[in-house]
Structure formats: C-alpha cells, structure tokens
Design a protein around this motif. Structure first.
Motif, PDB file in Angstrom:
ATOM      1  N   LYS A   1      -2.064  15.350  18.426  1.00 39.03           N
ATOM      2  CA  LYS A   1      -2.409  16.522  19.224  1.00 39.03           C
ATOM      3  C   LYS A   1      -3.771  17.084  18.822  1.00 39.03           C
ATOM      4  O   LYS A   1      -4.605  17.409  19.691  1.00 39.03           O
ATOM      5  N   MET A   2      -4.047  17.175  17.498  1.00 38.85           N
ATOM      6  CA  MET A   2      -5.314  17.744  17.025  1.00 38.85           C
ATOM      7  C   MET A   2      -6.511  16.890  17.431  1.00 38.85           C
ATOM      8  O   MET A   2      -7.626  17.381  17.555  1.00 38.85           O
ATOM      9  N   ASN A   3      -6.270  15.605  17.654  1.00 39.68           N
ATOM     10  CA  ASN A   3      -7.359  14.701  18.012  1.00 39.68           C
ATOM     11  C   ASN A   3      -7.345  14.303  19.489  1.00 39.68           C
ATOM     12  O   ASN A   3      -7.957  13.305  19.879  1.00 39.68           O
ATOM     13  N   GLY A   4      -6.632  15.113  20.298  1.00 45.73           N
ATOM     14  CA  GLY A   4      -6.749  14.990  21.747  1.00 45.73           C
ATOM     15  C   GLY A   4      -5.755  14.093  22.441  1.00 45.73           C
ATOM     16  O   GLY A   4      -5.861  13.868  23.657  1.00 45.73           O
ATOM     17  N   TYR A   5      -4.738  13.574  21.743  1.00 39.18           N
ATOM     18  CA  TYR A   5      -3.736  12.714  22.367  1.00 39.18           C
ATOM     19  C   TYR A   5      -2.449  13.490  22.604  1.00 39.18           C
ATOM     20  O   TYR A   5      -2.041  14.312  21.785  1.00 39.18           O
ATOM     21  N   ASP A   6      -1.822  13.209  23.712  1.00 36.01           N
ATOM     22  CA  ASP A   6      -0.560  13.864  24.061  1.00 36.01           C
ATOM     23  C   ASP A   6       0.584  13.164  23.321  1.00 36.01           C
ATOM     24  O   ASP A   6       0.915  12.012  23.632  1.00 36.01           O
ATOM     25  N   PRO A   7       1.205  13.807  22.319  1.00 34.69           N
ATOM     26  CA  PRO A   7       2.271  13.159  21.552  1.00 34.69           C
ATOM     27  C   PRO A   7       3.520  12.853  22.379  1.00 34.69           C
ATOM     28  O   PRO A   7       4.358  12.049  21.951  1.00 34.69           O
ATOM     29  N   LYS A   8       3.643  13.476  23.571  1.00 29.51           N
ATOM     30  CA  LYS A   8       4.783  13.158  24.430  1.00 29.51           C
ATOM     31  C   LYS A   8       4.568  11.850  25.179  1.00 29.51           C
ATOM     32  O   LYS A   8       5.517  11.203  25.604  1.00 29.51           O
ATOM     33  N   LYS A   9       3.295  11.457  25.322  1.00 30.38           N
ATOM     34  CA  LYS A   9       2.968  10.223  26.039  1.00 30.38           C
ATOM     35  C   LYS A   9       2.649   9.084  25.080  1.00 30.38           C
ATOM     36  O   LYS A   9       3.050   7.942  25.303  1.00 30.38           O
ATOM     37  N   TYR A  10       1.929   9.401  24.010  1.00 33.92           N
ATOM     38  CA  TYR A  10       1.464   8.363  23.095  1.00 33.92           C
ATOM     39  C   TYR A  10       2.178   8.447  21.746  1.00 33.92           C
ATOM     40  O   TYR A  10       2.589   9.519  21.293  1.00 33.92           O
ATOM     41  N   SER A  11       2.314   7.316  21.128  1.00 35.01           N
ATOM     42  CA  SER A  11       2.765   7.226  19.737  1.00 35.01           C
ATOM     43  C   SER A  11       1.903   6.175  19.053  1.00 35.01           C
ATOM     44  O   SER A  11       1.130   5.467  19.709  1.00 35.01           O
ATOM     45  N   GLY A  12       2.023   6.086  17.754  1.00 35.94           N
ATOM     46  CA  GLY A  12       1.189   5.109  17.050  1.00 35.94           C
ATOM     47  C   GLY A  12       1.637   4.919  15.620  1.00 35.94           C
ATOM     48  O   GLY A  12       2.503   5.634  15.119  1.00 35.94           O
ATOM     49  N   PHE A  13       1.040   3.920  14.968  1.00 36.11           N
ATOM     50  CA  PHE A  13       1.308   3.722  13.550  1.00 36.11           C
ATOM     51  C   PHE A  13      -0.011   3.564  12.806  1.00 36.11           C
ATOM     52  O   PHE A  13      -1.041   3.222  13.388  1.00 36.11           O
ATOM     53  N   ALA A  14       0.055   3.839  11.507  1.00 36.35           N
ATOM     54  CA  ALA A  14      -1.117   3.688  10.643  1.00 36.35           C
ATOM     55  C   ALA A  14      -0.659   3.101   9.319  1.00 36.35           C
ATOM     56  O   ALA A  14       0.484   3.297   8.893  1.00 36.35           O
ATOM     57  N   PHE A  15      -1.561   2.373   8.677  1.00 36.88           N
ATOM     58  CA  PHE A  15      -1.267   1.815   7.358  1.00 36.88           C
ATOM     59  C   PHE A  15      -2.567   1.713   6.582  1.00 36.88           C
ATOM     60  O   PHE A  15      -3.654   1.656   7.168  1.00 36.88           O
ATOM     61  N   GLY A  16      -2.442   1.720   5.268  1.00 36.56           N
ATOM     62  CA  GLY A  16      -3.638   1.611   4.445  1.00 36.56           C
ATOM     63  C   GLY A  16      -3.322   0.991   3.101  1.00 36.56           C
ATOM     64  O   GLY A  16      -2.252   1.225   2.524  1.00 36.56           O
ATOM     65  N   THR A  17      -4.251   0.185   2.609  1.00 42.74           N
ATOM     66  CA  THR A  17      -4.088  -0.427   1.295  1.00 42.74           C
ATOM     67  C   THR A  17      -5.434  -0.504   0.594  1.00 42.74           C
ATOM     68  O   THR A  17      -6.484  -0.470   1.245  1.00 42.74           O
ATOM     69  N   GLY A  18      -5.409  -0.600  -0.719  1.00 42.61           N
ATOM     70  CA  GLY A  18      -6.637  -0.705  -1.490  1.00 42.61           C
ATOM     71  C   GLY A  18      -7.162  -2.130  -1.511  1.00 42.61           C
ATOM     72  O   GLY A  18      -6.416  -3.067  -1.802  1.00 42.61           O
ATOM     73  N   LEU A  19      -8.440  -2.299  -1.193  1.00 43.12           N
ATOM     74  CA  LEU A  19      -9.044  -3.632  -1.227  1.00 43.12           C
ATOM     75  C   LEU A  19      -9.091  -4.170  -2.651  1.00 43.12           C
ATOM     76  O   LEU A  19      -8.870  -5.363  -2.885  1.00 43.12           O
ATOM     77  N   ASP A  20      -9.384  -3.283  -3.605  1.00 41.70           N
ATOM     78  CA  ASP A  20      -9.447  -3.703  -5.003  1.00 41.70           C
ATOM     79  C   ASP A  20      -8.076  -4.200  -5.471  1.00 41.70           C
ATOM     80  O   ASP A  20      -7.960  -5.247  -6.113  1.00 41.70           O
ATOM     81  N   ARG A  21      -7.061  -3.430  -5.137  1.00 41.43           N
ATOM     82  CA  ARG A  21      -5.685  -3.787  -5.527  1.00 41.43           C
ATOM     83  C   ARG A  21      -5.263  -5.104  -4.889  1.00 41.43           C
ATOM     84  O   ARG A  21      -4.649  -5.958  -5.523  1.00 41.43           O
ATOM     85  N   LEU A  22      -5.642  -5.278  -3.630  1.00 43.68           N
ATOM     86  CA  LEU A  22      -5.296  -6.510  -2.924  1.00 43.68           C
ATOM     87  C   LEU A  22      -6.003  -7.709  -3.553  1.00 43.68           C
ATOM     88  O   LEU A  22      -5.425  -8.790  -3.708  1.00 43.68           O
ATOM     89  N   ALA A  23      -7.273  -7.507  -3.932  1.00 45.21           N
ATOM     90  CA  ALA A  23      -8.026  -8.582  -4.596  1.00 45.21           C
ATOM     91  C   ALA A  23      -7.402  -8.930  -5.946  1.00 45.21           C
ATOM     92  O   ALA A  23      -7.329 -10.109  -6.321  1.00 45.21           O
ATOM     93  N   MET A  24      -6.939  -7.903  -6.668  1.00 42.93           N
ATOM     94  CA  MET A  24      -6.305  -8.146  -7.964  1.00 42.93           C
ATOM     95  C   MET A  24      -5.035  -8.961  -7.810  1.00 42.93           C
ATOM     96  O   MET A  24      -4.773  -9.894  -8.580  1.00 42.93           O
ATOM     97  N   PHE A  25      -4.234  -8.633  -6.788  1.00 40.71           N
ATOM     98  CA  PHE A  25      -3.009  -9.387  -6.539  1.00 40.71           C
ATOM     99  C   PHE A  25      -3.308 -10.819  -6.113  1.00 40.71           C
ATOM    100  O   PHE A  25      -2.738 -11.780  -6.613  1.00 40.71           O
TER     101      PHE A  25
END
Length: 344
Positions: free
Chosen positions: A295-319
C-alpha cells in the motif's frame, strides 16, 4: 676581426668533429654559441668598429654561427645513432630464452556467485536492478514498514551519515524504489544484488557484505510460488540433493515471514560440526510482502500479492566454496583467489 672569426670557425669545427658523445658536443656548443661564448664576445666588441665595418662583421658572425649550428646538428644526429646502436646492443633480447610466466588475475568468488545467480534468475524471467548504497531513511526503513521508533530498527546497527541519509543496511531498499518507479503498477519480478553495511566485524560477519534479494508482485502470488522459486535457487547453487525447511520468523516487511534452512551439504543432514549437529543450516529470510508495504508503495493489497527473499552473497560463497572465514573474501590474497580457477 675577420681573422678572429675565421680562427673561431676552424677551431670550433675541429672540436665539433672530435666530440665523442652528446655531452662533449653540448660543451662545444656552449663554448662558441652560448651567452658567454666566443661569437657573443665578438658581437659585444663591435661597438669599437667604424660604422662601415659593423654590418660587414655582423654578417660574417651570422654566417659563422649558421655554419657552426649546422655542423653541430649533423654531429648530434651522428652521435645519437651511435648511442642508439650501443643501447640496442647492450639491451638486446635473446628470443631463444624461455619466457617468464605471467601471473594472471582470478575472478573473485563473490563475482562468481553474483554472475551465477543473475544467469539463473534471468532465465526465470527476472530483471536485475540496483540502487544507491547511500540511501535515505525513507527507502531503507519507512517504506518497508519500519517507521521511526520501530523496535526492529535496533536489529540493524546502522551507519548514519546524517539524520536522513545512511549506508543501506539491506538491498530491500531497492525493492521499495522499484515499486515506486513502476508508475503503472504492473507486475514486478526482480533481483537486487549489491553491497550493504552494518556494524559487525568478526570471523563470520563483516561491516560490509553483499546481499541479493528477490521480489515478485502479481495477482494470485502465494507461498507455493515462493517455495518453488527457492527450491530451484537452492538446488542450483548447493546441489540437487538439497532440502528446504521453512521456520516461522518475523520481518517487518513480510507477513507471514520465514527463515529458510537448507539440509547440510557437508554431512547430508546427519549432523556435523558445520551444522552444529542439527543437519540444517540457515541460509536466507523470506516471506509474503506485507500489505502495508504494498500500500505504501502504490499497490492495491486487495488486488496484488507478492513474495520477497534475501540472502547474503558472502554467506552463500562460504557455503558453496567451503570458506571458513568471511574476512578472506576481503583480503585480496592472490593465493586465496587463484584457488577458484581450479574449482571451475
């Protein structure tokens, strides 16, 4: 005066001829043509001549001067050729000698991870976007459902430049910018790799580290889409046998939120020192985009939904590469970096 000029010419030409190097030749030039040279002395003595003799002697001086300058120039060219030949002889290269091996650079493991992730997500229809590392409080916190005074801000030790500007603590700030820049509010599918900054510095944390975040917004997006995307991501990066586990967690910009664990790629989930005998390793945070953020970024939450994810590049490189100390990634040690060419 004429005899004097003739003697100067003869003597000077003889000395020019006998000059053995450029330094000696320059000494002859100064001796006869310099400010205190022989020809200059003749010119200074012309005041004692009669008006009829002055133009005659002046013309002779210019003639002698021109002859000496030409002689010096010819000798200079001759000596330069001689010196060049000596230099070439002393510095010549024996092309039959074996060559010296040239050390070449090696691509940094963080760059390798970024390129691999970009190739993967672009093949899935994502766009790669970036944003400023010097970010505003509005985009780094407020537009991500973290208003001023929110207790979750204490979870991130932030480098503030002013009360309004800071070094971004997360690449999620780019997600807010992408949503705001999308004037028509059409579906979004992006990843945002980049640097982030927090007040940490030990064997497993750094004050500067890399993150990559993904954001998908469209109609009908569900947790199933998030789970399927992360399975493709993890299996591609850490192996086809990798398994995922979702644990409920809290992030201000997602609801519901999940920490995602991956089965230990060292012991296969049996338990070892890397996974602390649990069989699982925490790898990223994720969740469904909070309605407030939409809503704060201009999308109607009744119409749109979404997902987000995040990971550390350093951590991923270490693994991925078995790196035990995150500080090795920033040491610029060629011996460390060259290992990754062999891994390819």
């Amino acid at each position: 005066m004429k005899e004097k000029l003739e003697n100067i010419k003869i003597t000077a030409k003889e000395e020019i001829k006998n000059a053995i190097d450029l330094q000696k030749l320059d000494e002859v030039r100064v001796k006869y043509l310099g400010k205190k040279g022989a020809l200059t002395e003749v010119l200074r003595g012309m005041g004692a001549l009669s008006p009829e003799e002055r133009p005659i002697i002046g013309g002779l001086v210019n003639t002698v001067k021109e002859e000496l300058e030409n002689a010096i120039k010819e000798k200079e060219e001759e000596l330069e050729v001689i010196e060049l030949n000596k230099k070439l002889e002393s510095e010549k290269i024996d092309i039959t000698l074996p060559s010296v091996k040239v050390k070449r650079g090696s691509k940094h493991p963080i760059n390798r991870i970024i390129e691999e992730l970009e190739d993967l997500f672009v093949s899935m229809g994502y766009d790669v976007v970036d944003g400023p590392e010097l970010e505003t409080d509005e985009y780094c916190f407020e537009r991500l459902n973290l208003p001023k005074g929110h207790p979750a801000r204490d979870m991130q030790d932030t480098f503030y430049v002013t009360t309004e500007y800071l070094l971004r603590t997360q690449t999620s700030a780019v997600q807010a910018r992408v949503m705001m820049d999308n004037i028509e509010k059409t579906p979004i599918r992006v990843i945002c790799p980049g640097k982030t900054y927090r007040r940490d510095d030990d064997a497993t944390h750094s004050h500067q580290f890399g993150q990559i975040e993904g954001l998908v917004i469209d109609e009908g997006i569900s947790l199933a889409h998030l789970k399927g995307t992360l399975e493709v991501f993890v299996k591609h990066m850490l192996g086809e046998d990798s398994k995922l586990r979702f644990r409920p967690s809290y992030f201000p910009f997602t609801e519901p939120s999940y920490e995602v664990d991956v089965s230990c790629f060292k012991c296969g989930g049996k338990g070892c020192n890397l996974c602390k005998q649990t069989g699982w390793i925490e790898i990223l945070g994720s969740g469904m985009v909070h309605p407030n953020v939409l809503k704060m970024n201009g999308y109607d939450p009744k119409k749109y939904s979404g997902f987000a994810f995040g990971t550390g590049l350093d951590r991923l490189a270490m693994f991925k590469y078995g790196i035990t100390d995150i500080r090795l990634l920033y040491a610029n040690d060629v011996r460390f970096l060259n290992q990754f060419d062999r891994k390819d």
